[in-house]
Each structure stands twice: as C-alpha cells, then as structure tokens.
Write a protein that holds these residues in place. Structure first.
Motif, PDB file in Angstrom:
ATOM      1  N   ILE A 109       0.834  -1.210   0.000  1.00 22.69           N
ATOM      2  CA  ILE A 109       0.000   0.000   0.000  1.00 22.69           C
ATOM      3  C   ILE A 109       0.869   1.260   0.000  1.00 22.69           C
ATOM      4  O   ILE A 109       1.813   1.365   0.770  1.00 22.69           O
ATOM      5  CB  ILE A 109      -0.927   0.008   1.225  1.00 22.69           C
ATOM      6  CG1 ILE A 109      -1.896  -1.177   1.154  1.00 22.69           C
ATOM      7  CG2 ILE A 109      -1.707   1.314   1.317  1.00 22.69           C
ATOM      8  CD1 ILE A 109      -2.736  -1.359   2.398  1.00 22.69           C
ATOM      9  N   PHE A 110       0.516   2.222  -0.864  1.00 21.53           N
ATOM     10  CA  PHE A 110       1.228   3.499  -0.851  1.00 21.53           C
ATOM     11  C   PHE A 110       0.318   4.670  -0.495  1.00 21.53           C
ATOM     12  O   PHE A 110       0.783   5.767  -0.237  1.00 21.53           O
ATOM     13  CB  PHE A 110       1.949   3.767  -2.179  1.00 21.53           C
ATOM     14  CG  PHE A 110       1.050   3.938  -3.381  1.00 21.53           C
ATOM     15  CD1 PHE A 110       0.498   5.172  -3.693  1.00 21.53           C
ATOM     16  CD2 PHE A 110       0.783   2.864  -4.220  1.00 21.53           C
ATOM     17  CE1 PHE A 110      -0.318   5.339  -4.803  1.00 21.53           C
ATOM     18  CE2 PHE A 110      -0.027   3.016  -5.337  1.00 21.53           C
ATOM     19  CZ  PHE A 110      -0.586   4.262  -5.625  1.00 21.53           C
ATOM     20  N   ASP A 111      -0.994   4.442  -0.471  1.00 17.08           N
ATOM     21  CA  ASP A 111      -1.919   5.491  -0.038  1.00 17.08           C
ATOM     22  C   ASP A 111      -3.246   4.834   0.318  1.00 17.08           C
ATOM     23  O   ASP A 111      -3.631   3.806  -0.272  1.00 17.08           O
ATOM     24  CB  ASP A 111      -2.112   6.534  -1.138  1.00 17.08           C
ATOM     25  CG  ASP A 111      -2.778   7.807  -0.620  1.00 17.08           C
ATOM     26  OD1 ASP A 111      -2.862   7.967   0.611  1.00 17.08           O
ATOM     27  OD2 ASP A 111      -3.205   8.635  -1.445  1.00 17.08           O
ATOM     28  N   SER A 112      -3.955   5.431   1.282  1.00 17.59           N
ATOM     29  CA  SER A 112      -5.215   4.836   1.710  1.00 17.59           C
ATOM     30  C   SER A 112      -6.046   5.854   2.473  1.00 17.59           C
ATOM     31  O   SER A 112      -5.544   6.527   3.379  1.00 17.59           O
ATOM     32  CB  SER A 112      -4.943   3.612   2.601  1.00 17.59           C
ATOM     33  OG  SER A 112      -6.131   3.147   3.206  1.00 17.59           O
ATOM     34  N   SER A 113      -7.321   5.949   2.134  1.00 17.32           N
ATOM     35  CA  SER A 113      -8.233   6.812   2.898  1.00 17.32           C
ATOM     36  C   SER A 113      -8.603   6.155   4.223  1.00 17.32           C
ATOM     37  O   SER A 113      -8.979   6.846   5.172  1.00 17.32           O
ATOM     38  CB  SER A 113      -9.502   7.087   2.079  1.00 17.32           C
ATOM     39  OG  SER A 113     -10.251   5.893   1.921  1.00 17.32           O
ATOM     40  N   LEU A 114      -8.495   4.841   4.312  1.00 15.79           N
ATOM     41  CA  LEU A 114      -8.834   4.128   5.545  1.00 15.79           C
ATOM     42  C   LEU A 114      -7.903   4.532   6.681  1.00 15.79           C
ATOM     43  O   LEU A 114      -8.310   4.595   7.838  1.00 15.79           O
ATOM     44  CB  LEU A 114      -8.772   2.614   5.326  1.00 15.79           C
ATOM     45  CG  LEU A 114      -9.716   2.031   4.269  1.00 15.79           C
ATOM     46  CD1 LEU A 114      -9.560   0.518   4.195  1.00 15.79           C
ATOM     47  CD2 LEU A 114     -11.165   2.409   4.565  1.00 15.79           C
ATOM     48  N   GLU A 115      -6.645   4.794   6.338  1.00 21.94           N
ATOM     49  CA  GLU A 115      -5.696   5.219   7.368  1.00 21.94           C
ATOM     50  C   GLU A 115      -5.995   6.639   7.846  1.00 21.94           C
ATOM     51  O   GLU A 115      -5.637   7.004   8.968  1.00 21.94           O
ATOM     52  CB  GLU A 115      -4.266   5.133   6.828  1.00 21.94           C
ATOM     53  CG  GLU A 115      -3.807   3.712   6.544  1.00 21.94           C
ATOM     54  CD  GLU A 115      -2.369   3.658   6.100  1.00 21.94           C
ATOM     55  OE1 GLU A 115      -1.526   4.335   6.710  1.00 21.94           O
ATOM     56  OE2 GLU A 115      -2.079   2.933   5.132  1.00 21.94           O
ATOM     57  N   LYS A 116      -6.623   7.421   6.995  1.00 19.83           N
ATOM     58  CA  LYS A 116      -6.977   8.797   7.380  1.00 19.83           C
ATOM     59  C   LYS A 116      -8.270   8.837   8.182  1.00 19.83           C
ATOM     60  O   LYS A 116      -8.593   9.831   8.825  1.00 19.83           O
ATOM     61  CB  LYS A 116      -7.105   9.673   6.131  1.00 19.83           C
ATOM     62  CG  LYS A 116      -5.819   9.767   5.307  1.00 19.83           C
ATOM     63  CD  LYS A 116      -6.046  10.577   4.047  1.00 19.83           C
ATOM     64  CE  LYS A 116      -4.763  10.718   3.215  1.00 19.83           C
ATOM     65  NZ  LYS A 116      -4.328   9.436   2.631  1.00 19.83           N
ATOM     66  N   GLY A 117      -9.034   7.738   8.129  1.00 17.07           N
ATOM     67  CA  GLY A 117     -10.241   7.632   8.948  1.00 17.07           C
ATOM     68  C   GLY A 117     -11.481   8.278   8.375  1.00 17.07           C
ATOM     69  O   GLY A 117     -12.491   8.400   9.068  1.00 17.07           O
ATOM     70  N   ARG A 118     -11.450   8.679   7.094  1.00 15.45           N
ATOM     71  CA  ARG A 118     -12.646   9.291   6.494  1.00 15.45           C
ATOM     72  C   ARG A 118     -12.587   9.118   4.970  1.00 15.45           C
ATOM     73  O   ARG A 118     -11.508   9.032   4.385  1.00 15.45           O
ATOM     74  CB  ARG A 118     -12.733  10.775   6.838  1.00 15.45           C
ATOM     75  CG  ARG A 118     -11.562  11.605   6.350  1.00 15.45           C
ATOM     76  CD  ARG A 118     -11.671  13.067   6.800  1.00 15.45           C
ATOM     77  NE  ARG A 118     -10.572  13.870   6.302  1.00 15.45           N
ATOM     78  CZ  ARG A 118      -9.374  13.946   6.857  1.00 15.45           C
ATOM     79  NH1 ARG A 118      -9.119  13.248   7.949  1.00 15.45           N
ATOM     80  NH2 ARG A 118      -8.431  14.707   6.342  1.00 15.45           N
ATOM     81  N   PRO A 119     -13.753   9.076   4.316  1.00 18.79           N
ATOM     82  CA  PRO A 119     -13.777   8.948   2.854  1.00 18.79           C
ATOM     83  C   PRO A 119     -13.150  10.168   2.190  1.00 18.79           C
ATOM     84  O   PRO A 119     -13.124  11.268   2.748  1.00 18.79           O
ATOM     85  CB  PRO A 119     -15.268   8.843   2.518  1.00 18.79           C
ATOM     86  CG  PRO A 119     -15.931   8.458   3.797  1.00 18.79           C
ATOM     87  CD  PRO A 119     -15.119   9.057   4.897  1.00 18.79           C
ATOM     88  N   TYR A 120     -12.670   9.950   0.976  1.00 24.68           N
ATOM     89  CA  TYR A 120     -12.077  11.040   0.199  1.00 24.68           C
ATOM     90  C   TYR A 120     -13.177  11.615  -0.695  1.00 24.68           C
ATOM     91  O   TYR A 120     -13.853  10.891  -1.426  1.00 24.68           O
ATOM     92  CB  TYR A 120     -10.923  10.511  -0.634  1.00 24.68           C
ATOM     93  CG  TYR A 120     -10.231  11.563  -1.467  1.00 24.68           C
ATOM     94  CD1 TYR A 120      -9.626  12.661  -0.875  1.00 24.68           C
ATOM     95  CD2 TYR A 120     -10.184  11.449  -2.863  1.00 24.68           C
ATOM     96  CE1 TYR A 120      -8.985  13.626  -1.633  1.00 24.68           C
ATOM     97  CE2 TYR A 120      -9.541  12.410  -3.624  1.00 24.68           C
ATOM     98  CZ  TYR A 120      -8.948  13.490  -3.012  1.00 24.68           C
ATOM     99  OH  TYR A 120      -8.317  14.449  -3.761  1.00 24.68           O
ATOM    100  N   ILE A 121     -13.364  12.917  -0.638  1.00 21.71           N
ATOM    101  CA  ILE A 121     -14.407  13.582  -1.430  1.00 21.71           C
ATOM    102  C   ILE A 121     -13.754  14.358  -2.565  1.00 21.71           C
ATOM    103  O   ILE A 121     -12.848  15.167  -2.337  1.00 21.71           O
ATOM    104  CB  ILE A 121     -15.257  14.524  -0.547  1.00 21.71           C
ATOM    105  CG1 ILE A 121     -15.979  13.708   0.539  1.00 21.71           C
ATOM    106  CG2 ILE A 121     -16.262  15.296  -1.399  1.00 21.71           C
ATOM    107  CD1 ILE A 121     -16.816  14.549   1.499  1.00 21.71           C
TER     108      ILE A 121
END
Length: 231
Positions: free
Chosen positions: A148-160
């Motif tokens: 993995i090189f990027d993930s919205s799950l790690e940020k804790g919110r969906p990407y809009i």
C-alpha cells in the motif's frame, strides 16, 4: 516512523568492587565495569596499572576477565539488536481481505477502451455519479506487489472529490463513473492512466515509478447532493 533517542546502557556501578585480594598484598578492583586496577597494599608502596606481568597475572583469573569482557559485549550487542529489530510492521487496513482475494479469482475481468481493467468486488444498488458531481469514496492504492502506498482508511474518512474533473488520476476517475453507490471495485490502472511522474518513496510508503501500473480498491460510499435530491 519516529526516531527515538537511545537509552543509556549501564555498564557498571559508580563504586569500585574488589575482585581479589592476594596474600602478597595486591588487590585488583573493577572500575566502571570495564577496567582493572591493581595496587599494592603494603605501606609506602604505590602502584596503579591496567595489566599485570608474571606471577601477578595469576592474581586475577583469566577466566573472570574473559567472562567480564564477553558479558559486557553481549549486553551491548543485545541492546543494538533490540533497537535494530524494532516493532513488527503494522498491518494496514484493506478493503479486500483474504477471503475477498480468493473470490476475486473467479470474478471476470472487464477491460475498457482506455486500457483500464476492473473487477467488481460488490455491485452497488444506488445511482452512478454524473460527471462533475462530488463523490465520497474510500480507497486503498497499491503497487502490483500489493504494498500500500496510499489509503483513505488510514486517514479515517472517505475522500471527497469531483468525479470526471481531473482531481484524481485518470484511471480512478474513469472507474468511479461506472460504479453504483454502495459498490466496491478493484481497478487495475495502466501506467498512462496512473502517475506519469511517479511518486517518491516516504516512510512506510513504497516508490511508484513513472508510468507504472497501480491497483486501486475503491468503494463508492455516497454522492453528496444527489441522494438528497432523490429523497
């Protein structure tokens, strides 16, 4: 990844400890856990040295000295090994677990005219997003090896973002447009539709070479505004 200051290693006590007192009047002390000081106990005689010759070598057992050195060396090496090993790598959250991966093997691949390929992990039941509308999506971006090189799950919110307007890589834009709300899809994005300039590596993130293929697992969570109008 954070760097931490190393803990000091205590090699010995601040006070001296007598190793041996011989009947000839020679004593050998351990100083700071590493050095040996041998001195005469006879009145009027002064001596201080770190090595002993002839019969005086017998005053301190060679086995004790070797054991002392090996013991200190082991402590140092064990400390370095513990710091070098660090903590086990953290398992990052994914949109497709092991069971999902096995199911994907039997899902047919769809290839578009642009070269984008995808497999539907789950087909949604809601509407598809019109071009120019905002969408809220979760994604996990990987290199072909699965790292993995990027993930919205790690940020804790969906990407809009506004779909179809070039705010994301072309392959993700195209793949989202034909999804339905509530759906989940794996996108196999070829190099020209991914990152033409690539991405540099960072702590916990692998390098993405220019024009190299990438994989996106994406779930279309909702379409702000569109669902409100339908209600």
């Amino acid at each position: 990844m954070m760097a931490s200051s190393p803990s000091p290693l205590l090699l010995g006590s601040s006070s001296s400890k007598t190793l041996l007192i011989h009947s000839h009047g020679i004593s050998c002390d351990k100083i700071r856990g590493l050095f040996v000081r041998c001195s005469s106990l006879r009145p009027g005689v002064r001596a201080s040295r770190t090595s002993v010759r002839g019969d005086e070598m017998n005053l301190v057992s060679r086995r004790d000295l070797i054991g002392l050195v090996l013991g200190v060396s082991t402590l140092i090496l064990d400390s370095f090994d513990a710091k070098g090993a660090g903590l086990p790598p953290e398992e990052k959250p994914r949109l497709c677990d092991d069971a999902c991966e096995k199911e994907l093997e039997n899902v047919p691949m769809v290839t578009t005219e642009s070269g984008l390929q995808y497999k539907d992990i789950k087909v949604g039941q809601g509407p598809s997003p019109p071009v120019g509308f905002q969408v809220a999506a979760n994604y996990v971006a990987m290199i072909p090896s699965g790292q993995i090189f990027d993930s919205s799950l790690e940020k804790g919110r969906p990407y809009i973002f506004r779909v179809g307007s070039g705010q994301v890589v072309k392959g993700l834009d195209e793949g989202i447009l034909t999804m339905k709300t509530g759906g989940k899809r794996r996108l196999y994005i070829p190099g020209p539709l991914a990152f033409p300039k690539g991405l540099v590596s960072a702590p916990g993130r692998p390098r993405v070479a220019p024009n190299s293929p990438v994989i996106f697992d994406v779930s279309l969570e909702y379409i702000p505004g569109l669902e409100a109008d339908e209600e």
